[in-house]
Design a protein around this motif. Structure first.
Motif, PDB file in Angstrom:
ATOM      1  N   GLN A 150       0.746  -1.178  -0.311  1.00 33.75           N
ATOM      2  CA  GLN A 150       0.141  -0.116  -0.068  1.00 33.75           C
ATOM      3  C   GLN A 150       0.929   1.224   0.199  1.00 33.75           C
ATOM      4  O   GLN A 150       0.543   1.997  -0.793  1.00 33.75           O
TER       5      GLN A 150
ATOM      6  N   LYS B 186       1.705   1.931  -3.606  1.00 30.36           N
ATOM      7  CA  LYS B 186       1.224   2.222  -4.080  1.00 30.36           C
ATOM      8  C   LYS B 186       0.781   3.425  -3.933  1.00 30.36           C
ATOM      9  O   LYS B 186       0.780   4.405  -4.822  1.00 30.36           O
ATOM     10  N   GLY B 187       1.503   4.108  -3.163  1.00 31.33           N
ATOM     11  CA  GLY B 187       0.620   5.551  -2.479  1.00 31.33           C
ATOM     12  C   GLY B 187       1.441   6.131  -3.335  1.00 31.33           C
ATOM     13  O   GLY B 187       1.895   7.213  -4.331  1.00 31.33           O
TER      14      GLY B 187
ATOM     15  N   LEU C 178       3.708   5.173  -6.326  1.00 28.93           N
ATOM     16  CA  LEU C 178       3.627   5.247  -6.996  1.00 28.93           C
ATOM     17  C   LEU C 178       2.378   6.271  -7.594  1.00 28.93           C
ATOM     18  O   LEU C 178       2.346   6.895  -9.037  1.00 28.93           O
ATOM     19  N   GLU C 179       1.066   6.469  -7.065  1.00 27.46           N
ATOM     20  CA  GLU C 179       0.158   7.152  -7.163  1.00 27.46           C
ATOM     21  C   GLU C 179       1.134   8.994  -7.118  1.00 27.46           C
ATOM     22  O   GLU C 179       0.635   9.074  -8.429  1.00 27.46           O
TER      23      GLU C 179
ATOM     24  N   LEU D 203       2.951   9.174 -10.637  1.00 28.45           N
ATOM     25  CA  LEU D 203       1.783   9.519 -11.721  1.00 28.45           C
ATOM     26  C   LEU D 203       0.823  11.085 -11.675  1.00 28.45           C
ATOM     27  O   LEU D 203       1.226  10.811 -12.617  1.00 28.45           O
ATOM     28  N   ALA D 204       0.635  11.164 -10.613  1.00 35.08           N
ATOM     29  CA  ALA D 204       0.192  12.347 -10.264  1.00 35.08           C
ATOM     30  C   ALA D 204       0.914  13.677 -11.220  1.00 35.08           C
ATOM     31  O   ALA D 204       1.068  14.590 -11.332  1.00 35.08           O
TER      32      ALA D 204
ATOM     33  N   GLN E 156       1.441  13.057 -15.049  1.00 36.89           N
ATOM     34  CA  GLN E 156       0.185  13.405 -15.296  1.00 36.89           C
ATOM     35  C   GLN E 156       0.479  15.041 -15.207  1.00 36.89           C
ATOM     36  O   GLN E 156      -0.115  15.548 -16.750  1.00 36.89           O
TER      37      GLN E 156
END
Length: 433
Positions: free
Chosen positions: A323, A326-327, A329-330, A333-334, A337
């Motif tokens: 988790q 995952k945070g 990586l998120e 990703l933001a 973007q």
């Protein structure tokens, strides 16, 4: 494995020969005899010293057994009295001492007294990594026929191999006596297989030119409190028997009974009745044994629960790591973007600058005064012709070529590399005030 056991079980109907009426092959033990004497691969009570001297090593407390039997033959009744004792040696980690005494009495056939002194131990086969039990007996035998008597000494030797699949194999070379007038040497090849609470046993016994196959079965009930048994009994005086028996495990006292019936029926003058009692010294009572077993089971369950909890905690730690990853990586990703949006804006700006630079290079600037025109209806539409540019179209409709960006914003999907597509229908919005 089960198919092999069934085949061997059926083989008992095709024995090579019979031991006939020789009472010298009879040995005591109500439990063993109720299984048709198919006991050489099981051999886990004090009477094991008579069937396989390797067996007593399985006994971990001192035990004393005593038994009496009455064997009915066509020549009269035969009495049998026996004692058996096993005791782990205090100075040996696994060694066990065994003693056996058997007294057979028959007024016509003769009498026999047998004394056995045995030692058994265990070892692990180096290459197979399987436990092997081994043992040996020293024998003293007095055999008295009506007209002649013999006194001899001898030895027995046996092994038991145990596998991890419930299969046990026993090999015994017994009755190696001297001074008996003839050889009684006997080879026994035994197998047994435990399936849940049932034990299937098979012994092949060979002496001289005779051989006989003995199958037996034992089933336990109620946490081994009660056992029932059956087997093919030893042939006496040419009569075949069906052996039946049962036992009560009232620790520290164990009671065993056997009763054999001739195959010919109840009218035949044949049969065996036997009872034996075993007392286990320093052994817990049946109730205490159940409490101990329940405590051990509880300890095993608690250990299993603790192990599962450790696995659960380990999985929760792994999930937390995933988790967290995952945070991260998120977040990455933001950021990527946002950078993509910024790059897209820069590309758009560069495209606009490219269009502006192209116009400045190819056409001189047109300076026109905006005439006063009557009120017009917007939006208008323009079909692109060869040579049209955004500046020329803006000059045509707005009177000012610098208003080309209004047309560009309204028709981005029809403009490629700063030029409107030929034949495309452009929307001309009203000029900005």
């Amino acid at each position: 494995m089960r198919a092999a056991i069934i085949i061997l079980w059926m083989f008992n109907f095709f024995t090579l020969a019979s031991f006939g009426g020789d009472f010298t092959n009879l040995y005591p033990g109500a439990r063993a005899n109720s299984m048709g004497s198919a006991f050489a691969s099981i051999a886990d009570d004090p009477y094991a010293v008579f069937y396989n001297p390797a067996g007593p090593v399985q006994i971990r407390t001192a035990q004393l057994s005593s038994g009496m039997a009455r064997r009915i033959t066509k020549y009269g009744d035969m009495a049998d009295f026996s004692l058996a004792y096993s005791r782990p040696l205090p100075f040996k980690e696994r060694g066990v001492f065994g003693f056996g005494y058997d007294a057979l009495r028959h007024s016509q056939l003769g009498n026999r007294d047998t004394f056995l002194f045995g030692y058994s131990d265990t070892l692990t086969l180096k290459y197979l990594q399987l436990p092997m039990l081994w043992g040996t007996n020293f024998r003293i035998v007095s055999l008295r026929y009506p007209k002649k008597s013999h006194f001899g000494i001898g030895t027995d030797a046996g092994v038991i191999f145990r596998s991890f699949a419930g299969l046990r194999t026993g090999l015994v070379l017994s009755d190696l006596d001297t001074g008996m007038g003839r050889s009684f040497a006997t080879l026994t090849i035994a197998n047994s297989y435990r399936y849940e609470d049932t034990v299937f046993a098979m012994d092949l016994r060979v002496r001289g030119g005779y051989a006989e196959f003995f199958p037996g079965i034992e089933r336990s009930f109620h946490n081994d409190l009660f056992r029932v048994r059956a087997g093919k009994g030893i042939n006496i005086n040419g009569v075949d028997y069906l052996a039946l028996g049962f036992g009560y495990n009232l620790d520290p006292l164990v009671c065993n009974f056997t009763y054999s019936l001739p195959w010919d029926g109840f009218k035949s003058e044949a049969g065996t009745y036997e009872i034996s009692l075993t007392y286990k010294f320093d052994a817990p009572s049946f109730g205490q044994k159940m409490v101990v077993e329940a405590s051990q089971r509880l300890a095993e369950l608690n250990s299993r629960i603790e192990e599962l909890n450790k696995q659960k905690n380990s999985l929760e730690v792994e999930i937390a790591k995933y988790q967290t990853g995952k945070g991260i990586l998120e977040g990455d990703l933001a950021i990527m973007q946002n950078r993509l949006i910024e790059l897209q804006d820069k590309v758009r700006t560069l495209e606009i600058e490219a269009i502006d630079a192209q116009f400045k290079k190819s056409e001189p600037p047109l300076v026109k005064k905006m005439p006063v025109k009557p009120k017009e209806i917007w939006p208008k539409y323009h079909k692109v012709k060869t040579g049209d540019t955004l500046r020329s179209i803006a000059a045509q409709y707005y009177g000012n070529q610098n208003f080309w960006q209004i047309i560009y914003d309204a028709n981005q999907d029809k403009i490629f590399k700063g030029l409107p597509a030929e034949g495309a229908m452009l929307k001309i919005p009203p000029p900005a005030k």
